[in-house]
Design an enzyme around this catalytic site. Structure first.
Site, PDB file in Angstrom:
ATOM      1  N   ASP A 159      45.899  53.077  35.096  1.00 50.93           N
ATOM      2  CA  ASP A 159      46.885  52.986  36.175  1.00 50.93           C
ATOM      3  C   ASP A 159      48.243  52.448  35.706  1.00 50.93           C
ATOM      4  OD1 ASP A 159      44.932  53.817  37.918  1.00 50.93           O
ATOM      5  OD2 ASP A 159      44.612  51.853  38.845  1.00 50.93           O
ATOM      6  N   LYS A 188      50.349  49.686  44.236  1.00 48.08           N
ATOM      7  CA  LYS A 188      50.123  51.097  44.597  1.00 48.08           C
ATOM      8  C   LYS A 188      48.973  51.215  45.562  1.00 48.08           C
ATOM      9  CE  LYS A 188      46.113  51.629  42.194  1.00 48.08           C
ATOM     10  NZ  LYS A 188      44.814  51.824  42.792  1.00 48.08           N
ATOM     11  N   GLY A 201      42.374  46.428  44.024  1.00 42.55           N
ATOM     12  CA  GLY A 201      42.486  47.879  44.115  1.00 42.55           C
ATOM     13  C   GLY A 201      43.913  48.324  44.375  1.00 42.55           C
ATOM     14  N   PRO A 254      47.868  41.506  45.741  1.00 43.04           N
ATOM     15  CA  PRO A 254      46.505  40.951  45.768  1.00 43.04           C
ATOM     16  C   PRO A 254      45.799  41.111  44.419  1.00 43.04           C
ATOM     17  CG  PRO A 254      46.907  42.260  47.742  1.00 43.04           C
ATOM     18  CD  PRO A 254      48.113  42.442  46.863  1.00 43.04           C
ATOM     19  N   VAL A 255      45.084  40.073  43.989  1.00 41.07           N
ATOM     20  CA  VAL A 255      44.407  40.067  42.688  1.00 41.07           C
ATOM     21  C   VAL A 255      43.063  40.796  42.800  1.00 41.07           C
ATOM     22  CG1 VAL A 255      43.415  38.573  40.899  1.00 41.07           C
ATOM     23  CG2 VAL A 255      45.524  37.900  42.044  1.00 41.07           C
ATOM     24  N   GLY A 283      47.449  45.472  40.640  1.00 37.66           N
ATOM     25  CA  GLY A 283      48.241  44.278  40.322  1.00 37.66           C
ATOM     26  C   GLY A 283      48.266  43.982  38.823  1.00 37.66           C
TER      27      GLY A 283
END
Ligand code: C5P
Length: 302
Positions: A142, A14, A104, A100-101, A107
């Protein structure tokens, strides 16, 4: 009835197109007006019956993913098993990681929503959507959005969702930074930067809703806002150079994605997005740059 031996769920990343942050609440969280947009970068979570709870991960950043019970995907399996009185959640969870770890882009939340839906399917527990969303909200602010995808306004700490209409395809570039940023550290920096300041109640932007509804990238670019950006830039000043490089390469707008350190660039079309990604890579102000469209569907059993 044939039992499933393994189930794979695909789940999106997101970007927050608006992240309005209020003052710290007594529970330490912050009330938000958080407009989530799912983007077509996906992790795939595969669950297989096993003699015990086991977690593995593949992908370029796999070594940065914790493989113990602190991983949100493992916690999702444990929470679902507890909800149905199944005792120990004997399952092998494999995460094929492309998001991406600690970037932001939610994940870890995506993996939690993916593991939850995959285990529910594998175990045939037929949990209602409402109960799945409640478990998601317990796992993290989230996580409910990762389950539903599309676009949504998140109120409360981001877990109370209202779906939003999106009238077109948006073209994004995401610049992946070296190393992650801790979400609690970014919120703590927000608190430090706003100390002694009357932080207004977070309110969603009608102009942003209209831009999503009409699918107009220029209008969306003008409405993008992230109250965590000053905090992320304070902790990682070099992100300003990445933002500048993408803007100079023709992005309509640039912002930090959520709590960062991934930065997001909105482009006018697919061609412009490719040009921005190439310029970002050439600028050497980020580790890599990825092109992705939005919106994207939520967690989906493959
Ligand atoms: O909900 P989640 O576990 O993802 O939140 C991680 C951390 O981010 C929280 O512990 C808190 O420090 C911060 N946070 C916050 N306000 C929110 C969401 C997260 O302060 N609305």
């Amino acid at each position: 009835m044939q039992e499933n031996v393994s189930v794979t769920v695909r789940v999106p990343a997101k970007v927050n197109v608006q992240l309005a942050v209020g003052g710290a609440r007594p529970d330490g969280f912050h009330d938000l007006a958080n407009v989530f947009l799912a983007v077509a970068l996906y992790d795939e979570v595969t669950v297989t019956a096993s003699d015990r709870l086991r977690l593995t991960c593949s992908g370029p950043d796999a070594d940065q993913v914790p493989l113990d019970r602190t991983n949100l995907a493992a916690r999702a399996a444990i929470a679902l098993a507890a909800r149905h009185g199944l005792g120990e959640s004997a399952v092998h969870i494999h995460i094929a990681k492309d998001i991406p770890v600690a970037g932001g882009m939610a994940g870890g939340s995506a993996d939690a929503a993916g593991a939850l839906l995959a285990c529910d399917t594998l175990w045939g527990t037929e949990t209602s959507r409402e109960d799945l969303l409640a478990i998601c909200a317990e796992l993290g602010s989230d996580v409910p959005f990762s389950l539903v995808g599309g676009a949504a306004l998140g109120r409360g700490r981001g877990e109370l969702l209202t779906p939003l209409e999106v009238g077109g395809t948006f073209h994004w570039v995401f610049a992946v930074a070296d190393g992650g940023l801790s979400t609690p550290a970014v919120y703590a920096e927000f608190d430090r930067l706003t100390e002694g300041v009357a932080v207004p109640e977070p309110e969603p932007s009608p102009a942003l809703f209209e831009a999503l509804r009409t699918g107009d990238p220029s209008a969306l670019a003008a409405a993008l806002a992230n109250d965590l950006q000053p905090a992320a830039l304070s902790l990682r000043p070099s992100l300003a150079e990445t933002l500048r490089a993408g803007t100079e390469a023709g992005a309509l707008a640039a912002l930090v994605s959520g709590s960062g350190p991934t930065t997001a660039f909105l482009a006018k079309d697919a061609e412009a997005a490719t040009a921005v990604a190439e310029a970002l890579i050439a600028s050497a102000t980020c580790r890599t740059a990825r092109v992705a469209v939005s919106p994207a569907p939520g967690a989906t059993v493959l």
